[in-house]
Motif scaffolding. Structure first.
Motif, PDB file in Angstrom:
ATOM      1  N   ALA A 193      42.831  74.523  46.665  1.00 31.58           N
ATOM      2  CA  ALA A 193      43.848  74.251  45.645  1.00 31.58           C
ATOM      3  C   ALA A 193      43.451  73.049  44.791  1.00 31.58           C
ATOM      4  O   ALA A 193      43.609  73.070  43.562  1.00 31.58           O
ATOM      5  N   ALA A 194      42.942  72.023  45.432  1.00 27.99           N
ATOM      6  CA  ALA A 194      42.513  70.832  44.693  1.00 27.99           C
ATOM      7  C   ALA A 194      41.365  71.158  43.743  1.00 27.99           C
ATOM      8  O   ALA A 194      41.291  70.607  42.639  1.00 27.99           O
ATOM      9  N   LEU A 195      40.484  72.051  44.150  1.00 27.49           N
ATOM     10  CA  LEU A 195      39.382  72.459  43.277  1.00 27.49           C
ATOM     11  C   LEU A 195      39.910  73.168  42.030  1.00 27.49           C
ATOM     12  O   LEU A 195      39.404  72.961  40.927  1.00 27.49           O
ATOM     13  N   ALA A 196      40.928  73.988  42.196  1.00 26.60           N
ATOM     14  CA  ALA A 196      41.516  74.685  41.050  1.00 26.60           C
ATOM     15  C   ALA A 196      42.150  73.688  40.097  1.00 26.60           C
ATOM     16  O   ALA A 196      42.016  73.814  38.875  1.00 26.60           O
ATOM     17  N   ASP A 197      42.820  72.674  40.643  1.00 23.34           N
ATOM     18  CA  ASP A 197      43.518  71.691  39.816  1.00 23.34           C
ATOM     19  C   ASP A 197      42.577  71.017  38.828  1.00 23.34           C
ATOM     20  O   ASP A 197      42.986  70.666  37.721  1.00 23.34           O
ATOM     21  N   ARG A 198      41.332  70.843  39.211  1.00 28.25           N
ATOM     22  CA  ARG A 198      40.360  70.186  38.331  1.00 28.25           C
ATOM     23  C   ARG A 198      40.103  70.977  37.057  1.00 28.25           C
ATOM     24  O   ARG A 198      39.683  70.422  36.051  1.00 28.25           O
ATOM     25  N   HIS A 199      40.346  72.285  37.112  1.00 26.05           N
ATOM     26  CA  HIS A 199      39.979  73.157  36.006  1.00 26.05           C
ATOM     27  C   HIS A 199      41.171  73.747  35.255  1.00 26.05           C
ATOM     28  O   HIS A 199      40.989  74.475  34.280  1.00 26.05           O
TER      29      HIS A 199
END
Length: 67
Positions: free
Chosen positions: A27-33
């Motif tokens: 989820a945190a990886l998605a937030d970056r994009h």
């Protein structure tokens, strides 16, 4: 609860915890994009997060049913 079932439930709970940690990382990886021009990328990451959430819930249901 039989010792074998208890042991399996404990191991399943540990796996569920690990899957939950991975889900949060994804989820945190998605937030970056989010907000970029890579909606396809973000959508794929969110789908992976949903699948991990489903797996986590299934594992926790198995743990609950063991007891």
């Amino acid at each position: 609860m039989a010792a074998s079932t208890e042991s399996t439930a404990h191991e399943l709970a540990t796996v569920a915890d690990n899957v939950g940690q991975y889900r949060r990382r994804v989820a945190a990886l998605a937030d970056r994009h989010v907000g970029t021009d890579r909606d396809d990328f973000v959508s794929a990451i969110h789908e992976a997060e949903r699948l991990l959430r489903t797996a986590e819930r299934g594992l926790l249901r198995a743990v609950k049913s063991a007891g």
